[in-house]
Enzyme design. Structure first.
Site, PDB file in Angstrom:
ATOM      1  N   CYS A 187      34.915  30.811  19.980  1.00  0.00           N
ATOM      2  CA  CYS A 187      35.036  30.925  21.441  1.00  0.00           C
ATOM      3  C   CYS A 187      36.496  30.983  21.875  1.00  0.00           C
ATOM      4  O   CYS A 187      37.334  30.218  21.397  1.00  0.00           O
ATOM      5  CB  CYS A 187      34.343  29.752  22.116  1.00  0.00           C
ATOM      6  SG  CYS A 187      32.579  29.672  21.777  1.00  0.00           S
ATOM      7  N   ASP A 214      27.716  25.386  17.869  1.00  0.00           N
ATOM      8  CA  ASP A 214      27.310  24.756  19.119  1.00  0.00           C
ATOM      9  C   ASP A 214      26.781  25.745  20.151  1.00  0.00           C
ATOM     10  O   ASP A 214      25.868  25.430  20.916  1.00  0.00           O
ATOM     11  CB  ASP A 214      28.490  23.978  19.715  1.00  0.00           C
ATOM     12  CG  ASP A 214      28.823  22.741  18.897  1.00  0.00           C
ATOM     13  OD1 ASP A 214      28.210  22.558  17.828  1.00  0.00           O
ATOM     14  OD2 ASP A 214      29.691  21.967  19.318  1.00  0.00           O
ATOM     15  N   GLU A 221      26.225  17.777  23.181  1.00  0.00           N
ATOM     16  CA  GLU A 221      27.068  18.309  24.256  1.00  0.00           C
ATOM     17  C   GLU A 221      26.185  18.735  25.423  1.00  0.00           C
ATOM     18  O   GLU A 221      25.024  19.093  25.246  1.00  0.00           O
ATOM     19  CB  GLU A 221      27.874  19.505  23.759  1.00  0.00           C
ATOM     20  CG  GLU A 221      28.939  19.138  22.757  1.00  0.00           C
ATOM     21  CD  GLU A 221      29.760  20.330  22.299  1.00  0.00           C
ATOM     22  OE1 GLU A 221      29.376  21.467  22.608  1.00  0.00           O
ATOM     23  OE2 GLU A 221      30.785  20.118  21.637  1.00  0.00           O
ATOM     24  N   CYS A 254      34.208  27.225  13.375  1.00  0.00           N
ATOM     25  CA  CYS A 254      33.404  26.716  14.483  1.00  0.00           C
ATOM     26  C   CYS A 254      33.630  25.226  14.664  1.00  0.00           C
ATOM     27  O   CYS A 254      33.915  24.511  13.708  1.00  0.00           O
ATOM     28  CB  CYS A 254      31.929  27.022  14.218  1.00  0.00           C
ATOM     29  SG  CYS A 254      30.910  26.884  15.681  1.00  0.00           S
ATOM     30  N   ASP A 255      33.413  24.758  15.873  1.00  0.00           N
ATOM     31  CA  ASP A 255      33.838  23.441  16.357  1.00  0.00           C
ATOM     32  C   ASP A 255      33.912  22.316  15.318  1.00  0.00           C
ATOM     33  O   ASP A 255      34.980  21.808  15.024  1.00  0.00           O
ATOM     34  CB  ASP A 255      32.899  22.983  17.476  1.00  0.00           C
ATOM     35  CG  ASP A 255      32.974  23.879  18.691  1.00  0.00           C
ATOM     36  OD1 ASP A 255      33.695  24.888  18.645  1.00  0.00           O
ATOM     37  OD2 ASP A 255      32.311  23.583  19.697  1.00  0.00           O
ATOM     38  N   LYS A 256      32.772  21.888  14.778  1.00  0.00           N
ATOM     39  CA  LYS A 256      32.761  20.708  13.912  1.00  0.00           C
ATOM     40  C   LYS A 256      33.283  21.004  12.513  1.00  0.00           C
ATOM     41  O   LYS A 256      33.615  20.082  11.767  1.00  0.00           O
ATOM     42  CB  LYS A 256      31.346  20.128  13.817  1.00  0.00           C
ATOM     43  CG  LYS A 256      30.688  19.854  15.143  1.00  0.00           C
ATOM     44  CD  LYS A 256      31.556  18.996  16.040  1.00  0.00           C
ATOM     45  CE  LYS A 256      31.012  18.939  17.455  1.00  0.00           C
ATOM     46  NZ  LYS A 256      31.010  20.222  18.164  1.00  0.00           N
ATOM     47  N   SER A 293      31.056  19.991  25.894  1.00  0.00           N
ATOM     48  CA  SER A 293      31.695  21.106  25.210  1.00  0.00           C
ATOM     49  C   SER A 293      33.139  21.213  25.666  1.00  0.00           C
ATOM     50  O   SER A 293      33.485  20.843  26.797  1.00  0.00           O
ATOM     51  CB  SER A 293      30.946  22.404  25.538  1.00  0.00           C
ATOM     52  OG  SER A 293      31.711  23.521  25.176  1.00  0.00           O
ATOM     53  N   CYS A 346      31.651  32.998  15.079  1.00  0.00           N
ATOM     54  CA  CYS A 346      32.731  32.093  14.678  1.00  0.00           C
ATOM     55  C   CYS A 346      32.990  32.140  13.175  1.00  0.00           C
ATOM     56  O   CYS A 346      34.108  31.886  12.723  1.00  0.00           O
ATOM     57  CB  CYS A 346      32.386  30.651  15.049  1.00  0.00           C
ATOM     58  SG  CYS A 346      31.428  30.430  16.545  1.00  0.00           S
TER      59      CYS A 346
END
Length: 575
Positions: A202, A87, A452, A128-130, A478, A55
């Protein structure tokens, strides 16, 4: 072309102007800056580059390209990095407790770097996510001219003639554990080596791509900048353009809080619902709103979701990945059909210096693409994500309904204190069709860290039980989770919420059409159990996770750790 900048109202005057700042300037000369460079606005170029996961591995390249754009716009870029917790690597073990905490650390670290060095503007590059909401939270907190840039998604892997993502690997683990003849260890090993072919986040409409869409819809990112996958060098043109755009914002004075109004937050929630996006958006949008004085809790998010059609056929509930969405026209194409139906606030400003209505003038609806459905022919009439309230969740809960075959579920509770116990039961098939699996003490405070549950939900799906059980938690899911999975249940168990009081065999009813979630207990029965309830102590008595647990607020308000706008004494941009 160089211009003369008036620094009298810019933060960097505190480190570059006047005889008393000669020591400060000496540091800049040491780094190769010229006198002209020092007289220009200083732009922080923050990236979340690291080697923790794919990521983030393309972010440094893009940050350098941003710097070129800043220079072209007559600014002086100052690159720095912050952390991420990825994650996909943190999933399914104690490392996941660090994930949500990292959102706060990212926002705080960007804020501290900007404040400490008196930078005038910010371009944030995240993958990436956060890191996406964390970076945008910092922009809204600081309120200096800012542009967000997503680092891009990963290309899909190719396995047995089909596009695959990391979700397929998580679900394959469940199939392998269940003894599926179609998922031998050899096949699992082959899949894991091909599912993630290179740089990028992702590929499905999981949290990273959901929040990337949010960055465009809310107006903080250039239109279409989220579309291209990370490996595409063409992305660098968006990075350069983002650098140039932030300099135009410095000149015009347009700031994040001018852009991220209540209506802009609604536009963002509309795009989440229309794409069947991650339930985590219902955590991150309130957290972002907290930074700028916009009231936008889980209930407000859910109200927008309820009136928004589900339009984008994206994994995990649909068939396509982020690359396909980009090739179909990305967020602008989606916004076009929403705008034609009168469903978005077209007057909201964006970092282009123009409104969404202006940005969409040259966008033509593409009848040939197959990913984004028109509002006149939606995948479903209401959004892909739904809020729930009831006796089990007085403060609310959330479920992704995109791709679900049925929207109601009633069954007996099977209660687990923590994810590990539930995952063990699932892997050994120690549960029954019709059960409502309840994972508690995984909330922001009680986890701590609001983990998650993808390992568990993917294992259930891998066992072909995704439609036969429901799963409820005060933790999170997730963006890759699919199945009847309800998260963010509040109040959480650690605060004595109903989820902490239920017992095995209690009957739970969930209705995603009416937006309700109830346990079949009377108020008197719940109150009687509450008298006998004691909080569960965690193992985290010191360090960053303990500090987060002590400070964090409820999930329906974004699980934030400070008062935000309501406690603000001054705005950094005006120092």
């Amino acid at each position: 072309m160089s211009k003369t900048w008036d620094k009298s109202r810019l933060p960097s005057r505190h480190v570059t102007e006047g005889p008393e700042r000669a020591p400060h300037r000496s540091y800049y000369y040491a780094m190769g800056l010229s006198t002209k460079d020092i007289k220009k606005p200083f732009v922080g170029v923050a990236s979340c580059w690291n080697e923790a996961a794919p990521c983030n591995t393309a972010l440094m390249r893009q940050a350098h390209a941003v710097s070129e754009g800043v220079k072209a716009g007559d600014g002086t870029p100052r690159e720095f990095c912050t952390i991420t917790v990825t994650d996909g690597i943190a999933m399914g073990h104690e490392g996941m407790r660090s994930s949500l905490v990292s959102r706060e650390v990212i926002a705080d670290s960007v804020e501290l770097t900007m404040r400490g060095h008196s930078y005038d503007a910010l371009v944030g590059v995240a993958g990436c996510d956060k890191s996406l909401p964390g970076m945008m939270m910092a922009m809204l907190r600081l309120n200096v001219p800012s542009v967000f840039l997503y680092g891009g998604s990963i290309m899909p892997g190719q396995f047995e003639g089909k596009d695959v993502t990391v979700l397929d690997v998580f679900e394959a683990v469940g199939a392998h554990a269940a003894g599926s003849q179609g998922m031998s260890e050899e096949k699992l090993t082959a899949l894991e080596k091909i599912a993630c072919p290179g740089d990028g986040a992702c590929g499905g409409q999981f949290t990273a791509n959901t929040m990337a869409c949010v960055s465009e819809a809310i107006g903080l990112a250039l239109p279409l900048s989220s579309a291209l996958p990370a490996p595409y060098l063409d992305r660098d043109a968006y990075a350069v353009a983002s650098g140039e755009a932030v300099m135009a914002l410095v000149a015009s004075g347009l700031r994040p809080r001018d852009i991220c109004t209540r209506e802009a937050f609604e536009n963002a929630a509309i795009v989440v619902a229309a794409t069947g996006g991650s339930t985590n958006a219902a955590l991150h949008l309130p957290a972002m709103a907290n930074e700028c004085g916009v009231e936008f809790t889980l209930r407000h998010v859910a109200e927008v979701f309820q009136r928004t059609p589900y339009l984008a056929d994206l994994k995990p509930g649909g068939n396509y990945v982020a690359k396909d969405m980009g090739e179909a026209g990305g967020v602008p194409m989606l916004m076009k059909t929403l705008d034609e139906a009168g469903l978005i606030h077209r007057d909201c400003m964006t970092v282009t210096g123009k409104s969404w209505g202006d940005n969409l003038e040259d966008v033509k609806w593409d009848e040939t693409q197959k990913v984004i459905y028109p509002v006149s022919n939606p995948l479903s009439p209401t959004g892909g994500v739904v809020g729930l309230w009831g006796t089990l969740a007085p403060d609310g809960a959330i479920v992704k309904v995109a791709g679900l075959k049925k929207l109601q579920f009633t069954g007996p509770a099977r209660v687990f204190d923590g994810e590990a116990a539930c995952f063990e039961a699932v892997t050994t098939r120690d549960y029954n069709s019709g059960d409502v699996l309840v994972i508690r003490y995984e909330g922001p405070k009680g986890g701590p860290g609001m983990r998650e549950m993808l390992s568990t939900t993917a294992a259930i799906y891998g066992q072909d039980m995704g439609d036969d059980v429901a799963l409820i938690t005060d933790g999170r899911f997730s963006g890759a989770t699919r199945g009847f999975c309800i998260g963010h249940v509040g109040p959480e168990a650690a605060d004595g919420g109903p989820i902490g009081l239920i017992e095995d065999g209690d009957i739970i009813t969930i209705d995603a059409e009416t937006g309700t979630i109830d346990v079949h207990l009377t108020p008197a029965e719940l109150e009687d159990r509450k008298r006998n309830w004691t909080p569960r102590k965690t193992l985290y008595g010191s360090g960053a996770i303990e500090k987060f647990a002590r400070l964090v607020g409820p999930a329906h308000e974004g699980a934030v750790t400070h008062p935000g706008f309501s406690g603000e004494g001054h705005v950094y941009a005006d120092i």
